[in-house]
Write a protein that holds these residues in place. Structure first.
Motif, short mmCIF file in Angstrom:
data_model
loop_
_atom_site.label_atom_id
_atom_site.label_comp_id
_atom_site.label_asym_id
_atom_site.label_seq_id
_atom_site.Cartn_x
_atom_site.Cartn_y
_atom_site.Cartn_z
N ARG A 17 0.84 -1.21 0.00
CA ARG A 17 0.00 0.00 0.00
C ARG A 17 0.88 1.26 0.00
NH1 ARG A 17 -0.89 3.27 3.94
NH2 ARG A 17 -0.42 1.83 5.62
N LEU A 22 -0.37 5.15 -1.15
CA LEU A 22 -1.73 5.23 -0.62
C LEU A 22 -1.73 5.25 0.90
CD1 LEU A 22 -3.41 2.50 -2.87
CD2 LEU A 22 -3.57 4.97 -3.15
N THR A 23 -2.62 6.03 1.46
CA THR A 23 -2.88 5.96 2.90
C THR A 23 -3.92 4.87 3.14
OG1 THR A 23 -4.72 7.53 2.85
CG2 THR A 23 -2.48 8.45 3.12
N ASP A 26 -7.07 6.21 1.76
CA ASP A 26 -7.11 6.12 0.29
C ASP A 26 -7.54 4.72 -0.15
OD1 ASP A 26 -6.13 8.75 -0.03
OD2 ASP A 26 -4.04 8.05 -0.19
N LEU A 27 -6.91 3.71 0.44
CA LEU A 27 -7.23 2.34 0.07
C LEU A 27 -8.66 1.98 0.46
CD1 LEU A 27 -6.44 -0.32 -1.21
CD2 LEU A 27 -5.38 -0.99 0.96
N ASN A 29 -11.20 4.04 0.60
CA ASN A 29 -12.07 4.70 -0.37
C ASN A 29 -12.03 3.98 -1.72
OD1 ASN A 29 -12.90 6.68 1.44
ND2 ASN A 29 -11.27 8.08 0.83
N ARG A 30 -10.85 3.59 -2.14
CA ARG A 30 -10.69 2.92 -3.43
C ARG A 30 -11.36 1.55 -3.45
NH1 ARG A 30 -4.92 2.41 -6.43
NH2 ARG A 30 -5.24 4.65 -6.43
N GLU A 35 -11.88 1.90 6.75
CA GLU A 35 -10.51 2.01 7.22
C GLU A 35 -10.22 0.94 8.28
OE1 GLU A 35 -7.48 5.35 9.09
OE2 GLU A 35 -9.57 5.88 8.74
N CYS A 58 -7.24 -3.98 -5.72
CA CYS A 58 -6.99 -2.55 -5.58
C CYS A 58 -5.50 -2.23 -5.54
CB CYS A 58 -7.67 -2.01 -4.33
SG CYS A 58 -9.46 -1.88 -4.49
N SER A 63 -4.20 2.58 -11.06
CA SER A 63 -4.70 3.58 -10.10
C SER A 63 -5.67 4.51 -10.81
CB SER A 63 -3.55 4.37 -9.49
OG SER A 63 -2.84 5.04 -10.51
#
Length: 64
Positions: A17, A22-23, A26-27, A29-30, A35, A58, A63
């Motif tokens: 990650r 990516l935070t 971010d991951l 959301n993706r 979280e 993901c 991306s």
């Protein structure tokens, strides 16, 4: 796979990650997962196969 799910290598998952820049948010959301699920994966907690598959896609897909 036990009734509690599959455990993955959380350190490797977090490293992948981070390599993608990516935070955890971010991951989340993706991927469409919370979280909390991302933190669980990174701590090596048990996950469903479908969740592991989705998160893996993901991390390996294009991306955006």
């Amino acid at each position: 796979m036990g009734k509690d799910g599959i455990r993955i290598n959380g350190r490797l998952f977090a490293d992948l990650r981070k390599q993608l820049g990516l935070t955890q948010i971010d991951l989340a959301n993706r991927s469409g997962y919370s979280e909390r699920v991302i933190r669980k994966a990174e701590s090596g907690g048990p996950l469903r196969f479908d969740t592991i598959r989705d998160l893996s896609q993901c991390l390996s897909g294009p991306s955006g």
